[in-house]
Design an enzyme around this catalytic site. Structure first.
Site, PDB file in Angstrom:
ATOM      1  N   HIS A 254    -188.023 -32.765  29.712  1.00  0.00           N
ATOM      2  CA  HIS A 254    -187.200 -32.500  30.892  1.00  0.00           C
ATOM      3  C   HIS A 254    -187.087 -33.754  31.770  1.00  0.00           C
ATOM      4  O   HIS A 254    -185.977 -34.162  32.149  1.00  0.00           O
ATOM      5  CB  HIS A 254    -187.813 -31.346  31.684  1.00  0.00           C
ATOM      6  CG  HIS A 254    -187.066 -30.966  32.911  1.00  0.00           C
ATOM      7  ND1 HIS A 254    -186.176 -29.918  32.954  1.00  0.00           N
ATOM      8  CD2 HIS A 254    -187.069 -31.499  34.171  1.00  0.00           C
ATOM      9  CE1 HIS A 254    -185.657 -29.829  34.165  1.00  0.00           C
ATOM     10  NE2 HIS A 254    -186.189 -30.774  34.930  1.00  0.00           N
ATOM     11  N   GLU A 255    -188.227 -34.351  32.086  1.00  0.00           N
ATOM     12  CA  GLU A 255    -188.201 -35.527  32.964  1.00  0.00           C
ATOM     13  C   GLU A 255    -187.573 -36.729  32.276  1.00  0.00           C
ATOM     14  O   GLU A 255    -186.961 -37.576  32.930  1.00  0.00           O
ATOM     15  CB  GLU A 255    -189.614 -35.851  33.455  1.00  0.00           C
ATOM     16  CG  GLU A 255    -190.277 -34.738  34.262  1.00  0.00           C
ATOM     17  CD  GLU A 255    -189.433 -34.238  35.428  1.00  0.00           C
ATOM     18  OE1 GLU A 255    -188.610 -35.014  35.950  1.00  0.00           O
ATOM     19  OE2 GLU A 255    -189.585 -33.067  35.805  1.00  0.00           O
ATOM     20  N   HIS A 258    -183.912 -36.695  32.965  1.00  0.00           N
ATOM     21  CA  HIS A 258    -183.616 -37.337  34.247  1.00  0.00           C
ATOM     22  C   HIS A 258    -183.691 -38.861  34.121  1.00  0.00           C
ATOM     23  O   HIS A 258    -182.811 -39.593  34.590  1.00  0.00           O
ATOM     24  CB  HIS A 258    -184.631 -36.894  35.301  1.00  0.00           C
ATOM     25  CG  HIS A 258    -184.425 -35.517  35.836  1.00  0.00           C
ATOM     26  ND1 HIS A 258    -183.262 -35.116  36.443  1.00  0.00           N
ATOM     27  CD2 HIS A 258    -185.259 -34.439  35.871  1.00  0.00           C
ATOM     28  CE1 HIS A 258    -183.381 -33.848  36.832  1.00  0.00           C
ATOM     29  NE2 HIS A 258    -184.576 -33.416  36.491  1.00  0.00           N
ATOM     30  N   GLU A 284    -179.698 -32.540  36.793  1.00  0.00           N
ATOM     31  CA  GLU A 284    -180.379 -31.434  36.134  1.00  0.00           C
ATOM     32  C   GLU A 284    -179.685 -31.055  34.833  1.00  0.00           C
ATOM     33  O   GLU A 284    -180.333 -30.580  33.897  1.00  0.00           O
ATOM     34  CB  GLU A 284    -180.449 -30.236  37.082  1.00  0.00           C
ATOM     35  CG  GLU A 284    -181.493 -29.213  36.719  1.00  0.00           C
ATOM     36  CD  GLU A 284    -182.918 -29.722  36.781  1.00  0.00           C
ATOM     37  OE1 GLU A 284    -183.802 -29.101  36.139  1.00  0.00           O
ATOM     38  OE2 GLU A 284    -183.168 -30.733  37.464  1.00  0.00           O
TER      39      GLU A 284
END
Length: 489
Positions: A254-255, A258, A284
């Protein structure tokens, strides 16, 4: 030099100072001694005062009045600088400084209250944060809708009414899908104890697999995983749990979504207003498509099953199909960041409604815990067992990020649109994902979205990449198809 060139040089220094402030925040979350919090609050406040003064410097207005954009990127630069200047003009300098100091200090108080399961210890400082954020919101709204002014900081061009309309349309299909899935037998989960240093070794491999450039980044641990920085210095954090390695691996993916967005922006935009992700919703969309549509897809999980078996040995799942079902298991739980794809948005909707009530004054901070627990019981059907699983689980309100939460679900909506188009553009995508090669998907996202940074508005950024105006339908269609197959609905 022209007025445009002078403005861009001035702005470059402002952006650089903003990156320094971000680095202080990263340090506070990862390495700073707890006892340093009061001093760090003063440091952050001092730096914010300098930044605020630069953002509203009268010279900026003069340059904006005279500047002529040399190209489309220049026009976008002027648009974003004007937007930042107008915002800075509305917020008094002493209020900006107070907020920077208070939110720096309140972050530590939130962490301590969360560790002690003590909501009462956090209420006084959150009351101060809410009061100052209301004051800031009123200044920004200038007679308009206070909460819309807050959303503008994270997803400009979107209103709370538009978000509420999207959420109202999504909720029935999500609730119906959840009900159908939870009536079916649950897949078998993982078993065993997963060595945390081994988790961190594999999570760094995952980061590189998804395209994260470790020469310009690093992976550390934090209570609440996050990504920080832009351009040539983009850092991420994750967390480990001895009995739940998915927490670590999917927080990392997830990170990385980003971080790769920030790393892949055209370097010509470095330290300019266009050199960051255009909005938190678009940001996101990258983290969610990396984590879910790619990272939790059948092809990539087959490869991850092999990696985990090599590192950890037998962990109670027989084959890749069982592993795919385990990764995508729909389960009861309290924590938003650990929620399955179906229920995640319901967590966000809860926060959206509560923070709107906090900002309007319809809900007082002293009543937040009870309101949270009542709403959670109504939405999920069971009681919150402790504050760290309830109103103390997220860092956002402690640091004043009101208006941020709805962008998580907007990101899911955007990711649904992007994934639909990506699949059409690369029909054989799964063949490479099954080998642990994500470059087809990540390369498409870099080429069609990430490289442009803040060049376009949020909705136009998605429309340009996906070839359609953002809509929630592709996300819900994807969820119903995916979980319908897994649970044989």
């Amino acid at each position: 030099m022209s007025a445009f060139d002078e403005l861009m040089l001035f702005q470059r220094d402002t952006q650089a100072l903003g990156e320094v402030a971000g680095r202080l925040g990263w340090d506070q979350e990862t390495m700073m001694p707890r006892g340093a919090a009061p001093q760090r609050g003063e440091e952050m406040a001092a730096l914010e005062a300098i930044l605020h003064a630069r953002r509203m410097d009268p010279k900026v207005a003069e340059w904006l009045d005279k500047a002529e954009a040399p190209d489309a990127a220049g026009t976008a630069h002027l648009r974003e600088i004007q937007r930042g200047f107008d915002r800075a003009q509305k917020v008094p300098a002493d209020l900006a400084k107070k907020l920077a100091q208070l939110t720096s200090e309140s972050q530590g108080k939130w962490a301590a209250a969360r560790a002690d399961e003590d909501v009462a210890a956090f209420v006084p400082v959150l009351e101060e944060v809410v009061a100052l954020k209301r004051e800031e919101g009123a200044a920004l709204a200038n007679g308009g809708h206070l909460y819309d002014a807050m959303i503008e900081d994270y997803e400009h061009g979107t209103t709370s009414a538009q978000i509420a309309q999207i959420f109202d349309a999504m909720r029935p299909r999500l609730v119906n899908l959840r009900s159908a899935v939870l009536e079916r037998p649950a897949p078998k989960g993982l078993s065993g104890v997963f060595d945390e240093p081994k988790q961190m070794k594999l999570t760094r491999k995952l980061a590189k697999t998804f395209g994260y450039d470790m020469n310009h980044g690093r992976v550390d641990k934090a209570v609440h995983p996050f990504s920080s920085g832009s351009g040539l210095d983009v850092r991420i954090t994750t967390r480990t749990s001895a009995d739940d390695p998915f927490n670590c691996f999917y927080s990392t993916i997830h990170e990385v979504g980003h971080a790769c967005y920030e790393q892949n922006i055209d370097k010509a935009y470095l330290l300019t207003p266009l050199g960051r992700g255009v909005s938190m919703g678009v940001h996101e969309s990258q983290s969610r498509i990396y984590e879910n549509q790619i990272g939790r897809g059948r092809a990539l999980t087959g490869w991850l099953f092999e990696q985990m078996t090599e590192v950890f040995g037998d962990f109670g799942v027989a084959d890749a199909d069982g592993f795919y079902a385990a990764v995508n298991k729909v389960h009861n739980g309290y924590i938003r960041t650990e929620a399955d794809e179906i229920q995640y948005n319901l967590h966000v909707m809860l926060r959206f409604d509560l923070e709107r009530a906090l900002m309007s004054g319809d809900l007082q901070v002293a009543d937040l815990e009870a309101a949270w627990n009542d709403r959670f019981k109504a939405d999920f059907g069971y009681d919150v067992d402790k504050p760290s699983n309830g109103c103390l689980q997220d860092v956002h309100w402690s640091v004043g990020l009101f208006g941020y939460f709805p962008t998580y679900s907007l990101g899911n909506v955007y990711a649904g649109c992007l994934h639909q188009t990506l699949r059409k553009a690369i029909p054989d995508l799964d063949q490479n994902l099954a080998l642990g090669d994500t470059s087809g998907a990540t390369g498409w996202l870099q080429q069609n979205l990430q490289q442009y940074g803040g060049l376009r508005s949020p909705r136009d950024t998605i429309a340009h990449a996906a070839g359609m105006a953002p809509t929630h339908e592709p996300l819900l269609d994807y969820l119903e198809a995916k979980f319908g197959e897994i649970y044989d609905l």
